[in-house]
Structures are given as structure tokens and as C-alpha cells.
Scaffold this motif. Structure first.
Motif, PDB file in Angstrom:
ATOM      1  N   ALA A 168      18.299  23.554  70.904  1.00  0.00           N
ATOM      2  CA  ALA A 168      19.054  22.337  70.613  1.00  0.00           C
ATOM      3  C   ALA A 168      20.076  22.610  69.513  1.00  0.00           C
ATOM      4  N   ASP A 169      19.642  23.265  68.431  1.00  0.00           N
ATOM      5  CA  ASP A 169      20.567  23.605  67.343  1.00  0.00           C
ATOM      6  C   ASP A 169      21.660  24.540  67.841  1.00  0.00           C
ATOM      7  N   TRP A 170      21.220  25.520  68.623  1.00  0.00           N
ATOM      8  CA  TRP A 170      22.177  26.512  69.128  1.00  0.00           C
ATOM      9  C   TRP A 170      23.265  25.833  69.972  1.00  0.00           C
ATOM     10  N   ILE A 171      22.866  24.877  70.779  1.00  0.00           N
ATOM     11  CA  ILE A 171      23.841  24.163  71.622  1.00  0.00           C
ATOM     12  C   ILE A 171      24.825  23.390  70.751  1.00  0.00           C
ATOM     13  N   ARG A 172      24.279  22.721  69.735  1.00  0.00           N
ATOM     14  CA  ARG A 172      25.167  21.958  68.842  1.00  0.00           C
ATOM     15  C   ARG A 172      26.171  22.891  68.157  1.00  0.00           C
ATOM     16  N   GLU A 173      25.703  24.067  67.740  1.00  0.00           N
ATOM     17  CA  GLU A 173      26.588  25.004  67.043  1.00  0.00           C
ATOM     18  C   GLU A 173      27.572  25.705  67.987  1.00  0.00           C
TER      19      GLU A 173
END
Ligand code: BES
Ligand code: MN
Ligand code: MN
Length: 467
Positions: A168-173
């Protein structure tokens, strides 16, 4: 695009592709167990290598706070539609090991009744290394046959089986790199090898752990038994009180947000071929179980559930030990359906569990990972392309079905990227996912590789002018 050329290409590459899949299956990329961290990393590197070999322009192993994400791109034409392929290279733990007929990380091909052409037996064979490799192999095929008209991005993660927390974090970044038109996923099942289907729904999940404490230490069950609450007895009673006599879940508010299907929709859903006798026989059960008033397909597709995944406490060693334990534990999961919310259900569970605990014990409830349920439109270009592709290669129109499992990141793709996911899976529910002797049919593996190029072809056609 010539169907015969595809079949010939598959025929010529069968051996190579099976060897490559076996190489990946030999790596015990168990995401749940920190002992395997390096193996998970090694599997990511292997996926990257296979992607490059298949002809992507660039591929990367991207570190996260957890296990890495493998990201790759193949650009054909900046104006063409872009398909983002999602899959996962991590697997579930293999235990109980003694129930495997061959070691879980030493793939072997064996014939079964359902897979007369043979199936690969290994942890992750179907879920999801085999299904992910179909996409990588199909890319190689389209590349070399010069038929690929869409751009492709691959996002293959290593934490699906533990809730995709860091993806999820990776997608946001990485939103800037993840521009695309649709997400394509093969991580679900078809009804049977002669009955193609496409999941148009997945259940959500709320996963809880409970700890019940009685006395401050383990006690002699003769000296104290009868006068001091046994936390295991109490926990069992509390768990039992989560269902009523109709197997309806008793947690107050649990069903408040559940979308009830219309009679028409239920009728449609129950049209899918389902043989209850074969189902029972396969599982070795005399009777099915579940919420009163619903069929098996409804119980696994459109109704929420509550199940104990594990329960422990007290003495479980050799022989007998007379003990009144201090603590009892359980892991309890709830499968959710639209429009239930994972956080809300976790809260309702916690409140309920605390409220039913008698004063003789203390209860601690913690939430593990969760995920939201999803429904997929049958009207989108992506769904139509998948449906046409399967119809082309199976010779039958696929039936829209509701999958009982969860892929929590799918709801997030919609929320963060605004993209729909197409669940074009090729496994079978009987392939023993998460169980001993997991396997993936060779028919299914090669049928997937055959079907994927048609998805791209039809998706491109449907999108032309409409991008
Ligand atoms: N591929 C499965 C989900 C699945 C299987 C959906 C069959 C539909 C049909 C996925 O790898 C999985 O096991 N998901 C977990 C999610 C959890 C660990 C957060 C699940 O459903 O238990
Ligand atoms: Mn999976
Ligand atoms: Mn899984």
C-alpha cells in the motif's frame, strides 16, 4: 493474431517454462516467517531475472519496509492502453509437512483424477507462482510473435499472504509510475477445466487474535479445578456464542452493512454448475454446514463468515498432564462482503468479545491485517476482454462467479489508482491452496498462457479510440 502460432509457440517452450517455474518453486519464499527473509528476496530476484528474459524494457527489485516488490515495464507505444499485471511470489507456510506426499519445495509432476494431463505439486504452484509465471511467459510469447499492442507493467509482490501491508505504501509512493488502464490478476479459480469462470467479487477480511487469561499461573487441575475458571473452557464458550442455532453470526451490528442480493441476482449466482455430492466427497464430509437459508455458493460468495483459524493453550505434549492453564488463545478471521468495512467489523468483534467475557477471566483482543471486499463490473472493457479471451480458448463463455477468498490489495488499487482489477484466474478450488500437496494443473498453466495474449488483443480493440 494467429491462434495456431500461439499454440505452436507454447508447444516449443513447454519444457523451458516448466523448468523456470520449477526454479522459482524451489525457493521457499514464505512471507509469514522471518526465517525465510533471504529466500523471499531470492525469489524476487528470480522473478526480476525471468521478467528481463521475457523481454521487459526494465525490471527492478524495489525494497519496502517488508518484503520487496518486483516492478517491470514494457512500453510499446505511449498512446496505447497500459495493462498492469499484479501477482505475488510469496507463499503460505508449508506445514504440516508430514502430510505432503513429496517435499513442498521440490516440485514434481503427477497425474490426478482432475488433472489427467498432470499437475505440478509444490507450495505456491497455483497460489501464485504458477499463475504469475503464465503472465511472464505470455509476455515472452507476445514479444517474440510480435503481437503485443498494449504497454505492460508488472507489479509482483512478496507480502500478499501476510496482508500486503507495505505494498500500500509502495503504491502511494510510486503512483507516478503506475499510470495505466486496468489491472490484470491471475490469483483466483475457475469452476472446472471445462467450465471457465471469472470472479466478479472477492471477500474482505478482518483477522483477530484473542488472549484469555484466568489465574496468574498454571495450576494443579485437581487442587484448583472446579473453583477457578479454566480460560480454555471459557474461550470455547465465547467462540461458540459467536454463532446462533441457524449459524448466523451473533455479533451485534455484524450484518448491518451487508448488501443483500435481489432474488434475481441470487438466482443468477446459483446457476453456476455446482455438484454438492462431489463437493462433499472431495472433502470427506457427510454434510455441508452454514448459515440457514443460503446455498453453498452463496455461503462462500456473498455471505460473511467467522472462523477460528487456530486455538491453543494448556498442555499439548506427549501423554497427559493435569493442568488448569493460565491462558488460552485463538486466531479468528471474518470474511466480509460488500459493504462491510474491515475496521468496523474488527471493532464490533472486539466490543462483543469483551462484553461476553465473564468476570472470572481477562480478555485481550488484537487486530491483525484486514482487507475490504470488492465487486467487479461485468460491463468494463477489461471484463469483456477477459470474457472474450476465455471464450476463445475454452470454447465456452466464462461464468461470472463470486470468489470466497480475499486479495486485500484489489480494493486499494481502486482507491489509490482508480483502477478496476480483472480477476482472470486459472486455478481450481481443489488445487489445495494453503494446504498440503498444493498443485497446479499443466492444462491450467498452458491454458493461461494461451488465453492471456487474447486478453491483450481484445482489450486493445475494445479500447481503440476510447482511451
Ligand atoms: N489467491 C488467494 C485468494 C483467492 C484464492 C481468491 C482463491 C479467490 C479464490 C490469495 O493468495 C490468498 O490466499 N489471500 C488470503 C488473504 C490474506 C492472507 C490477507 C486469503 O484469502 O486468505
Ligand atoms: Mn494468491
Ligand atoms: Mn494465498
Amino acid at each position: 493474431m494467429n491462434h495456431q502460432d500461439i499454440l505452436s509457440f507454447i508447444e516449443q517452450h513447454k519444457e523451458q517454462w516448466l523448468e523456470e517455474l520449477n526454479d522459482l518453486l524451489r525457493i521457499p519464499s514464505i512471507s509469514a516467517d522471518p526465517k525465510y527473509k533471504d529466500d523471499v528476496k531470492r525469489a524476487a530476484e528470480k522473478v526480476k531475472e525471468l521478467l528481463l528474459q521475457a523481454g521487459v524494457d526494465k525490471a527492478e527489485v524495489c525494497p519496502t519496509a517488508g518484503h520487496p516488490v518486483v516492478y517491470a515495464e514494457k512500453t510499446i507505444n505511449p498512446d496505447a492502453p497500459t495493462v498492469i499485471v499484479y501477482g505475488h511470489y510469496d507463499v503460505q507456510p508449508a506445514d504440516p509437512l508430514e502430510l505432503w506426499h513429496s517435499p513442498p519445495f521440490e516440485p514434481v509432476i503427477k497425474k490426478t483424477d482432475i488433472h489427467p494431463q498432470g499437475a505440478i505439486f509444490a507450495r505456491g504452484a497455483c497460489d501464485d507462482k504458477g499463475q504469475t509465471m503464465m503472465h511472464i511467459n505470455a509476455l515472452q510469447l507476445m514479444n517474440q510473435l510480435n503481437t503485443l499492442k498494449c504497454n505492460v507493467k508488472f507489479m509482483i509482490e512478496g507480502e500478499e499472504e501476510v496482508g500486503s501491508a507495505h505494498l500500500a505504501d509502495w503504491i502511494r509512493e510510486n503512483k507516478h509510475r503506475l499510470k495505466g488502464d486496468v489491472i490484470l490478476i491471475s490469483d483466483t479459480s475457475i469452476l472446472a477445466n471445462d467450465t471457465p469462470s471469472i470472479d466478479v467479487g472477492l471477500r474482505g477480511l478482518a483477522y483477530m487474535e484473542v488472549e484469555v487469561t484466568g489465574p496468574n499461573r498454571d495450576l494443579h487441575s485437581g487442587v484448583y479445578g472446579g473453583a477457578v475458571a479454566n480460560p480454555i473452557n471459557i474461550l470455547c464458550k465465547m467462540i461458540a456464542s459467536c454463532h446462533d442455532e441457524n449459524n448466523h453470526i451473533t455479533i451485534p451490528g455484524f450484518y448491518d452493512d451487508v448488501v443483500e442480493l435481489t432474488e434475481e441476482e441470487r438466482k443468477e449466482l446459483n446457476k453456476a454448475p455446482f455438484n454438492e455430492e462431489a463437493y462433499k466427497k472431495d472433502l470427506g464430509i457427510k454434510e455441508v454446514w452454514g448459515e440457514k437459508g443460503y446455498t453453498v455458493l452463496e455461503r462462500t460468495g456473498i455471505r460473511p463468515t467467522l472462523d477460528v483459524n487456530g486455538i491453543w493453550g494448556g498442555y499439548i505434549g506427549e501423554g497427559a498432564k493435569t493442568v488448569l492453564p493460565s491462558k488460552a488463545y485463538a486466531k479468528i478471521s471474518m470474511r466480509l462482503v460488500p459493504n462491510q468495512s474491515s475496521d468496523k467489523i474488527a471493532r464490533l468483534f472486539q466490543n462483543y468479545f469483551e462484553s461476553i467475557a465473564p468476570a472470572c477471566v481477562q480478555v485481550k483482543v488484537t487486530a491483525h491485517h484486514g482487507g475490504e471486499p470488492v465487486v467487479v463490473s461485468t460491463k468494463s472493457e477489461g471484463f469483456l476482454a477477459a470474457s472474450k479471451a476465455m471464450e476463445k480458448t475454452f470454447g465456452k463463455k466464462p461464468i461470472p462467479t463470486r470468489g470466497g477468498g480475499s486479495i486485500p490489495i484489489v480494493a486499494l488499487f481502486k482507491k489509490e489508482l482508480g483502477l478496476d482489477s480483472i480477476l482472470m484466474g486459472f486455478g481450481l478450488d481443489t488445487d489445495a491452496l494453503h494446504s498440503p500437496n498444493e498443485h497446479y494443473g499443466l492444462f491450467n498453466f498452458f491454458k493461461g498462457i494461451e488465453t492471456i495474449p487474447f486478453f491483450y488483443e481484445y482489450y486493445y480493440e475494445l479500447k481503440k479510440g476510447g482511451k
